[in-house]
Design a protein around this motif. Structure first.
Motif, PDB file in Angstrom:
ATOM      1  N   THR A 167       0.808  -1.224   0.000  1.00  0.00           N
ATOM      2  CA  THR A 167       0.000   0.000   0.000  1.00  0.00           C
ATOM      3  C   THR A 167       0.847   1.284   0.000  1.00  0.00           C
ATOM      4  O   THR A 167       0.295   2.375   0.065  1.00  0.00           O
ATOM      5  N   ALA A 168       2.180   1.142  -0.104  1.00  0.00           N
ATOM      6  CA  ALA A 168       3.029   2.318   0.052  1.00  0.00           C
ATOM      7  C   ALA A 168       2.859   3.319  -1.089  1.00  0.00           C
ATOM      8  O   ALA A 168       3.087   4.507  -0.890  1.00  0.00           O
ATOM      9  N   ASN A 169       2.453   2.892  -2.290  1.00  0.00           N
ATOM     10  CA  ASN A 169       2.273   3.847  -3.382  1.00  0.00           C
ATOM     11  C   ASN A 169       0.812   3.998  -3.777  1.00  0.00           C
ATOM     12  O   ASN A 169       0.493   4.424  -4.873  1.00  0.00           O
ATOM     13  N   SER A 170      -0.075   3.621  -2.856  1.00  0.00           N
ATOM     14  CA  SER A 170      -1.495   3.839  -3.094  1.00  0.00           C
ATOM     15  C   SER A 170      -1.838   5.247  -2.616  1.00  0.00           C
ATOM     16  O   SER A 170      -1.360   5.659  -1.562  1.00  0.00           O
ATOM     17  N   PRO A 171      -2.667   6.003  -3.277  1.00  0.00           N
ATOM     18  CA  PRO A 171      -3.291   5.723  -4.565  1.00  0.00           C
ATOM     19  C   PRO A 171      -2.497   6.291  -5.736  1.00  0.00           C
ATOM     20  O   PRO A 171      -3.015   6.304  -6.843  1.00  0.00           O
ATOM     21  N   ASP A 172      -1.260   6.760  -5.478  1.00  0.00           N
ATOM     22  CA  ASP A 172      -0.521   7.452  -6.533  1.00  0.00           C
ATOM     23  C   ASP A 172      -0.374   6.623  -7.792  1.00  0.00           C
ATOM     24  O   ASP A 172      -0.455   7.160  -8.898  1.00  0.00           O
ATOM     25  N   MET A 213      -2.338   4.542  -8.969  1.00  0.00           N
ATOM     26  CA  MET A 213      -3.611   4.400  -9.664  1.00  0.00           C
ATOM     27  C   MET A 213      -4.021   5.687 -10.384  1.00  0.00           C
ATOM     28  O   MET A 213      -4.693   5.643 -11.410  1.00  0.00           O
ATOM     29  N   MET A 214      -3.638   6.826  -9.826  1.00  0.00           N
ATOM     30  CA  MET A 214      -4.210   8.102 -10.280  1.00  0.00           C
ATOM     31  C   MET A 214      -4.076   8.376 -11.786  1.00  0.00           C
ATOM     32  O   MET A 214      -5.076   8.743 -12.417  1.00  0.00           O
TER      33      MET A 214
END
Lengths: 790, 790
Positions: free
Chosen positions: B260-265, B267-268
């Protein structure tokens, strides 16, 4: 697996026994037909009532209903899949209205949504009236569920009228009652599982409360410490923001640190100044993120277990209670004993499980009336609900249709060779290797354009594989209901074939590659790779466990949906149109700050989070998922705070506590328990009885065949197979039973077996009122009563 | 609680019984002294041997030792706290060398660290030789632990010589063997708990492996899909980086998304283009982050439990085995039975537990020799190890020293009033309120400078509180060893007083507020607030459970330390001096990119992570903690990749899998199990026996007194209290026992009780060899043997 080649010796040894079993089935079928004349005089009403009890026991339905013939008939209608489907349709329609109401994904005029909502309310009222006719009057008004629904219907109606009037007069209003819509989903009797999950949460609350208070106390203490330590040192974060500048600010940072979302950024400025300050943050993370979060899980898990055990106890007692009632309705005196005649039992079965196969029914009868006396005693009858719940699979050595049509060619040595190759393990491995090579090709495709033509080759290979299998195994067997992977394979490949053809046609016609079609083709090709997993035994075990717990996971999806819906509706009212998304390539200067100057140069806008808004129900849901995943939730929180009011933080805090601390932990607790049960449970006593009986009758499947036939398990769910026996020209086929694997069992059923093994078979449990009391409402109060009874 | 005022009636009713008990204690003490002459002739060697067995059973030590008198004496020395402390000192010294070796926190010359290391090796060799003399020769070389240590000593020695030579010759080398240092911590016999945790991990590996492979399979599939879907659309992330540009890149992004460390980046960009793409990420998160991570926990938890049960079984059997051996050494024939005489038992107690109080010893004797025949049978004797482990607290109605010195004043009505006020509940509540007000003042302090003077008032109030309590309760009682909160309060307040005075002096002398002293004062003031938690019953329960599991949590700290140490040493070799930190306010342009041009404008440098480097062991540890917390671990990973080589990602991946997926899950599993045991366990059978005996003798504490005396429980750990009875002029005091609360019990002990309740008391377990086999090495192989034996 079909064994027409006839090498198997095991068949012959059991042939005699089978013959005897089949004869007796025939005889019983005849006698059951004779009985019909007698049964004609048997009160049909009584039978229906008893069947209702048995069905309720089988499906763990706990609806108290009137026993008058009229009420029973209404009760059948109430439980009919059609009426249930209609109810669900209206519930979903009602919930889906949020898509069309302002702020809408697809806007519809207010009159349209209002009419649909009115129709939904009408349907709910109808369902409720129906329920009121079925259930005793006093029970109806005692049940909080019904009161909830009545109040919700009235509230929505009033709100609808007020809003409609205001809208007609040109005023704008807020549709407050929209937040009540999930009540219909939760409180209609069919959503038993979701209600149970909610009860689980409610009962966990008091205990988790104290842990939460203690946890908040440490957060408060550390925030105070942090503020005092860092404020005077005039530290700034990397964004130039002042560090721990006031108490609420410090509290927010520290709470976010528990969720790890701002780690290590919140530590860095202090750590840069002095290495010792890192201790403050490390201690905090250890205590709050690791210890307290684990304690939350532990408390939730312990309560979940306690709760579950109580629920299951109740279910088991209710089941026995209902079966006993059914017994008392159908019993006749045989000497000094009360018994149920087999003929009555067959009648009952025709009502309870009309689509069960005749041979399966006789198998059950053999178990219930072990000594073939023509009647069964109460103890046997009580087991009937469990027996019905165990999926017994009727397996047939089916003859391939081709063998009937062109036996000469089909049994020629060339054909036999093909069939042997396909049945060989190497065939499966070979295609696993092909899939693997395909995966590599897919990965490299972009570099070498020629490779994309190879794809046609793979497609041809896969189609050949399916055709070969259909040649070897009978199509009816290959596409049996339980053959998940066969269905999966075939559908994926047919779809891929179609999409590829469509794409090629488009290309040749217009020199244009449709990106969407290509995407679909590609997804299908990747999906095909999944099959490789099923070839490996250890993976299959894990996947089976996961598939097993899937139904209950869907319960959690329902629970989460309800919570999301409420938060989404509320969020839309508060945050709608505060933040705008201007499209991915917008040149509008407002796109830089999401259309709100307050967000100028904010982290929220800089990270490009403009599309994370509450401007319609779907965006809202996606924002809520992002908040559930937790990472960057503080950025989203601060973003919305900037465009509204500092108090908006409360919304995000509450969401975090409810969803992340409570619901996600209950979800994890559920998976833990499901795995624990799966690991620790053997076959239940009832299953063993059936299995023994199957073996005794010589109609079991030898173990070695079972393990061999892993790819195409030659099984079929029950159908009236004996009806076909009389077809002329077909030689007698091996008719076999086996118990369905655990794959098809729910965790609920596993748990019930687990508890029943602890329970004395003679124990009828406490009287009905006690059972009902220990139900939904206050499990804790009734607990002592219960422990003494158990 | 002291009851000199004499109102209590309960005392008088039990006075007679008490008197009788005390008399019998006196008589027994006398007889035990008579026995001494007899015991003189009893072989002292045998006694020592038996005592060694009993001690081993009591403390669950499983060291096989020779039974020759010389070896036994060496064994006593081996287990002596001094030799153990020396060993630990050298182990810690050896590990601490990393602080002084290049890359060092405080650099020392190579010759200095080499000499220290050589000294450590010498100490380890000595310890090992000592162990070799104690244990049988064949066992010594069969034990992998010893071989490990021997190999490690030799490897370190060789490495030391080579490195030393190279260094003298001016070459630089790598001290590879430093990575072996934790071996000494793990493999010396005292670190039983850490070894057990490692075994737990090793045994969980095969099962978690399959789940991990399946998990990686889904990650690989989704990465492939993601790459295909997004690559052609030329999306860029907010940093302008290309999106899913190649397979490894996609794989990295998707793996990071699991954490989850790069959520939501992540996905954006896709979500901005098309809302439907969010489904891809949502499905991925549900499957991998939620379901798979929960399954990891479930698998670890199940294995942890299985493992734990085996370990505990082994411990229990070993305990019985040793107690049986002790019995056979000491037994004499009494008629047809083998028994142990009470006089021998007393001798044994003098060796095993020399600091136990005389009255406590007689209480135990009453339990073991129930019918007071003068001897005990084997069944009773076997319980002795458990009895010794139960903390029985001797409670005395101590007379306040002031009452002895100035009885007139102390018992005056004014004094009595004060004492009654202090003993009143309201006194506690009153100070809780004061603490609460103090907390508010601390929070507001900065706004109103005058408030800081109020602090003196609070300090005075707290000191008054302590003085009043010391006036009311006897100081010896108040500062008893178990009075954690009294100690805590007093120390915090004295420290705060000192620090405040120091600060005031500094200020008046130099007009200068020392920020450090102020910080300390402040931390002490905040610490004081913690006490409010102990006033609330529900909080105390949670805290007690946490304190209870603290020792085992420290085991995990040890385990984590070992893993961190290995990764830190390795990380320092690979990443040292690649990234530099230039101080918080550096104007050096290189500070912008951490001294490495590769990091120019990287996210790592922009977020100000320069101090997250591997330039010394302490920074390394802090980086590893940040990686454990997971958030932003991808930024750190990419940062180090930029300054070294793409392969460096492997280091961070392995760390994530080992620490986050394995160790953290085992930690959570442990907390789950600990809470489960705490919740489900009642007092053990042995405790009940003691309690019954205490009540029978009339020396128990009435329930109401226990609940009343929550603030100052008038208890004291065992000491030779009867020795003081003879002091003249003191009226007989109430001598009372009670069993220490669960607070002082380890989870291990709780688990042992749990398993013992399932075990037949007559069951001696399998023969020693089987027990030893089912030990450390391969618990799985021995499992079937064991199940049949149990």
């Amino acid at each position: 697996m079909s064994k027409e080649t006839g090498e198997s010796a095991t068949y012959k040894t059991t042939a005699k026994k089978q013959l005897r079993f089949k004869e007796s089935v025939e005889i019983n079928r005849a006698s059951s037909q004779q009985d019909d004349s007698f049964v004609g005089s048997f009160e049909h009403q009584k039978l229906l009532l008893a069947a209702a009890y048995v069905s309720d026991a089988q499906f763990s339905r706990n609806i108290p209903f009137e026993t008058s013939p009229h009420a029973v008939r209404l009760y059948y209608l109430y439980n009919h899949w059609m009426t249930q489907a209609v109810t669900y349709f209206f519930i979903i329609l009602n919930l889906a209205l949020a898509v069309f109401e302002d702020p809408a994904v697809y806007a519809l005029p207010v009159w349209a949504t209002s009419i649909v909502e009115a129709a939904c309310l009408l349907a709910f009222t109808g369902r409720l009236v129906h329920f009121a006719k079925v259930t005793p009057k006093d029970r109806f008004w005692k049940d909080r569920k019904n009161i909830c629904v009545v109040v919700a219907i009235l509230a929505v109606l009033v709100d609808l009228i007020i809003y409609g009037t205001m809208h007609t007069l040109g005023h704008s209003g807020v549709r407050y009652s929209r937040i009540l819509r999930p009540i219909f989903l939760v409180n209609f009797a069919e959503s038993r599982q979701i209600r149970r999950a909610f009860r689980s949460i409610r009962n966990t609350l008091p205990e988790i409360m104290y842990v939460f208070l203690l946890f908040m106390f440490t957060v408060l203490m550390f925030s105070l410490l942090g503020m005092k330590l860092f404020k005077k040192r005039n530290l700034v974060t990397i964004d130039g923001k002042q560090y721990f500048k006031d108490y609420l600010d410090a509290l927010f940072d520290m709470y976010v640190l528990v969720t790890t979302a701002n780690s290590p950024d919140v530590m860095m400025p202090a750590y840069d100044i002095n290495g010792w300050y890192s201790i403050f943050f490390l201690v905090y993370i250890i205590i709050n993120t690791y210890i307290f979060m684990s304690v939350f899980l532990a408390v939730v898990y312990n309560n979940y277990r306690k709760q579950l055990k109580n629920e299951i106890k109740k279910l088991v007692y209710m089941k026995r209670h209902k079966m006993t009632q059914a017994f008392h309705i159908l019993k006749v005196e045989e000497g000094t004993k009360s018994v149920i005649k087999n003929s009555h039992w067959r009648e009952l079965m025709n009502v309870v499980a009309p689509d069960i196969s005749c041979s399966h029914r006789e198998l059950l009868l053999r178990i219930l009336d072990e000594e073939q006396k023509g009647y069964m005693v109460k103890e046997s009858f009580l087991r009937m609900a469990d027996l019905l719940n165990i999926k017994v699979i009727t397996m047939k050595s089916r003859i391939h249709s081709l063998e009937l049509w062109i036996p000469r060619i089909y049994n020629s040595s060339g054909s036999l060779l093909i069939r042997r190759i396909v049945q060989h393990k190497g065939f499966v491995y070979c295609f696993d290797v092909i899939i693997f090579i395909n995966a590599i090709f897919i990965g490299m495709e972009d570099e070498y354009v020629l490779i994309s033509y190879v794809e046609w080759g793979f497609l041809a290979l896969y189609i050949t594989e399916i055709l070969l299998k259909l040649y070897t195994y009978d199509p009816r067997t290959f596409f049996a209901r339980t053959q998940f992977w066969n269905w999966f394979d075939t559908l994926v490949i047919i779809a891929a074939l179609l999409a590829t053809v469509v794409n090629a046609t488009l290309k040749s016609l217009s020199q244009y590659n449709s990106q969407e079609v290509l995407d679909i083709v590609f997804i299908l090709r990747v999906l095909r790779l999944i099959r490789i997993v099923d070839s490996i035994q250890r993976f299959r075990v894990i996947i089976n466990t996961l598939l097993n717990i899937m139904p209950t996971m869907l319960t959690f999806a329902g629970l989460l949906f309800v919570v999301y819906y409420v938060f989404a509706i509320f969020g839309m009212e508060v945050f709608k149109d505060r933040i705008h998304f201007y499209g991915p390539n917008s040149t509008d200067p407002a796109a830089k700050y999401c259309g709100s100057t307050a967000l100028n140069n904010s982290v929220f806008a800089n990270l490009g989070y403009c599309k994370n808004n509450f401007n319609n129900i779907i965006s809202s849901f996606i924002v809520l998922v992002e908040l559930t995943v937790v990472n960057q939730w503080h950025v989203i929180t601060i973003g919305f705070e900037m465009v509204t009011h500092p108090a908006s933080r409360i919304y995000f805090f509450v969401f975090h506590i409810v969803v992340v601390i409570l619901i996600i932990n209950i979800f994890i607790a559920f998976i833990l328990e499901a795995f624990f049960v799966e690991y620790s449970l053997d076959r239940s006593e009832v299953e063993t009885t059936i299995e023994k009986k199957i073996q005794e009758q010589g109609v079991g499947i030898p173990e070695e065949e079972l393990t061999k036939g892993s790819l195409v398990e030659d099984m079929e769910t029950s159908e009236n197979d004996l009806a076909n026996t009389d077809e002329p020209g077909i030689r007698p086929r091996g008719l076999k039973f086996r118990i369905a694997s655990k794959r098809y069992k729910t965790v609920d059923a596993l748990l019930q077996h687990m508890f029943e093994s602890e329970l004395d078979p003679e124990d009828d449990g406490p009287p009905l009122d006690t059972i009902l009391e220990m139900s939904d409402e206050d499990i804790y109060i009734s607990n002592p009563t219960f422990d003494s009874a158990a």
